[in-house]
Design a protein around this motif. Structure first.
Motif, PDB file in Angstrom:
ATOM      1  N   GLU A 111       0.831  -1.211   0.000  1.00  0.00           N
ATOM      2  CA  GLU A 111       0.000   0.000   0.000  1.00  0.00           C
ATOM      3  C   GLU A 111       0.860   1.253   0.000  1.00  0.00           C
ATOM      4  OE1 GLU A 111      -2.529  -0.451   3.407  1.00  0.00           O
ATOM      5  OE2 GLU A 111      -3.296  -2.372   2.688  1.00  0.00           O
ATOM      6  N   ARG A 114       2.603   1.567  -3.431  1.00  0.00           N
ATOM      7  CA  ARG A 114       1.615   1.935  -4.453  1.00  0.00           C
ATOM      8  C   ARG A 114       1.268   3.426  -4.375  1.00  0.00           C
ATOM      9  NH1 ARG A 114      -2.700  -1.962  -3.882  1.00  0.00           N
ATOM     10  NH2 ARG A 114      -1.489  -3.299  -5.242  1.00  0.00           N
ATOM     11  N   GLN A 115       1.063   3.937  -3.154  1.00  0.00           N
ATOM     12  CA  GLN A 115       0.705   5.358  -3.010  1.00  0.00           C
ATOM     13  C   GLN A 115       1.878   6.260  -3.421  1.00  0.00           C
ATOM     14  OE1 GLN A 115      -2.425   6.730  -2.114  1.00  0.00           O
ATOM     15  NE2 GLN A 115      -1.360   8.459  -3.008  1.00  0.00           N
ATOM     16  N   GLN A 118       1.985   6.246  -7.140  1.00  0.00           N
ATOM     17  CA  GLN A 118       0.916   7.073  -7.713  1.00  0.00           C
ATOM     18  C   GLN A 118       1.248   8.557  -7.618  1.00  0.00           C
ATOM     19  OE1 GLN A 118      -2.653   5.833  -5.649  1.00  0.00           O
ATOM     20  NE2 GLN A 118      -2.907   4.033  -6.951  1.00  0.00           N
ATOM     21  N   ASP A 119       1.987   8.930  -6.586  1.00  0.00           N
ATOM     22  CA  ASP A 119       2.418  10.321  -6.424  1.00  0.00           C
ATOM     23  C   ASP A 119       3.731  10.604  -7.157  1.00  0.00           C
ATOM     24  OD1 ASP A 119       0.169  10.688  -4.856  1.00  0.00           O
ATOM     25  OD2 ASP A 119       1.246  10.510  -2.952  1.00  0.00           O
ATOM     26  N   PHE A 156      -0.654  11.824   3.723  1.00  0.00           N
ATOM     27  CA  PHE A 156      -0.192  10.782   2.802  1.00  0.00           C
ATOM     28  C   PHE A 156      -0.350   9.400   3.432  1.00  0.00           C
ATOM     29  CE2 PHE A 156       3.357   7.911   2.234  1.00  0.00           C
ATOM     30  CZ  PHE A 156       3.075   7.473   0.954  1.00  0.00           C
ATOM     31  N   ARG A 159      -3.927   8.287   3.476  1.00  0.00           N
ATOM     32  CA  ARG A 159      -4.363   7.825   2.151  1.00  0.00           C
ATOM     33  C   ARG A 159      -3.777   6.449   1.832  1.00  0.00           C
ATOM     34  NH1 ARG A 159      -2.511  12.739   0.331  1.00  0.00           N
ATOM     35  NH2 ARG A 159      -0.989  11.674  -0.968  1.00  0.00           N
ATOM     36  N   ALA A 160      -2.477   6.294   2.107  1.00  0.00           N
ATOM     37  CA  ALA A 160      -1.787   5.036   1.771  1.00  0.00           C
ATOM     38  C   ALA A 160      -2.374   3.859   2.529  1.00  0.00           C
ATOM     39  CB  ALA A 160      -0.287   5.162   2.054  1.00  0.00           C
ATOM     40  N   GLY A 162      -5.429   3.798   3.768  1.00  0.00           N
ATOM     41  CA  GLY A 162      -6.877   3.724   3.598  1.00  0.00           C
ATOM     42  C   GLY A 162      -7.669   4.258   4.776  1.00  0.00           C
TER      43      GLY A 162
END
Length: 164
Positions: A111, A114-115, A118-119, A156, A159-160, A162
């Motif tokens: 996770e 992935r975050q 994505q950034d 951050f 978000r990462a 969840g």
């Protein structure tokens, strides 16, 4: 001399060490102009000797008090997906390829990787896709991770993981 620094942190990640020292991965690193490979292998069962890799100059060690100098001298860091290793590398503004240990259950590291991907702060793969990722990676797409902004980092992480 272009350098790659590989870190597994304080645990064991033999799959990463095996893959990054495989003839196929070494060939991809050499094709990209890297000449020196430094491995921090942690508690793993594999500690390659300096003459085990004929294409690149190889150094390997288990632990140091600090890997900051290794990161600073690296042109590319390949790391496990631990938050500490990721943040230390991104804080040093070094290109980062994270290799997620896909054998871990409840993988929060995936996770996080992935975050951050994505950034546009890092690239990531698994041990089985490392060679292909080395072949196709474009480090120019990565953007700097701005340190020293605790609220942004807390958001951050939310978000990462969840939480938000």
């Amino acid at each position: 001399m272009k350098r790659v620094f590989v870190t597994v942190g304080t645990t064991s990640f033999d799959d990463l060490i095996e893959r990054v020292t495989s003839p196929e991965a070494v060939q991809e690193l050499k094709a990209r102009g890297y000449q020196h490979l430094v491995l921090q292998v942690g508690q793993g069962s594999i500690l390659p000797d300096s003459d085990s890799c004929h294409e690149l100059t190889l150094e390997a060690f288990r632990f140091k008090d600090s890997i900051a100098e290794n990161i600073k001298c690296a042109d590319l860091v390949i790391s496990h997906a631990g938050a500490g290793s990721c943040l230390e590398t991104l804080g040093a503004d070094k290109p980062l390829l994270v290799v997620v240990n896909d054998k871990l259950m409840d993988n929060h590291q995936l996770e996080l990787a992935r975050q951050l991907h994505q950034d546009s702060h890092l690239l990531y793969c698994t041990p089985s896709t490392l060679t292909e990722t080395l072949k196709t990676m474009d480090l120019a797409v990565l953007s700097s991770f701005l340190p020293g902004q605790p609220k942004h980092f807390a958001n951050f992480l939310d978000r990462a993981l969840g939480v938000q």
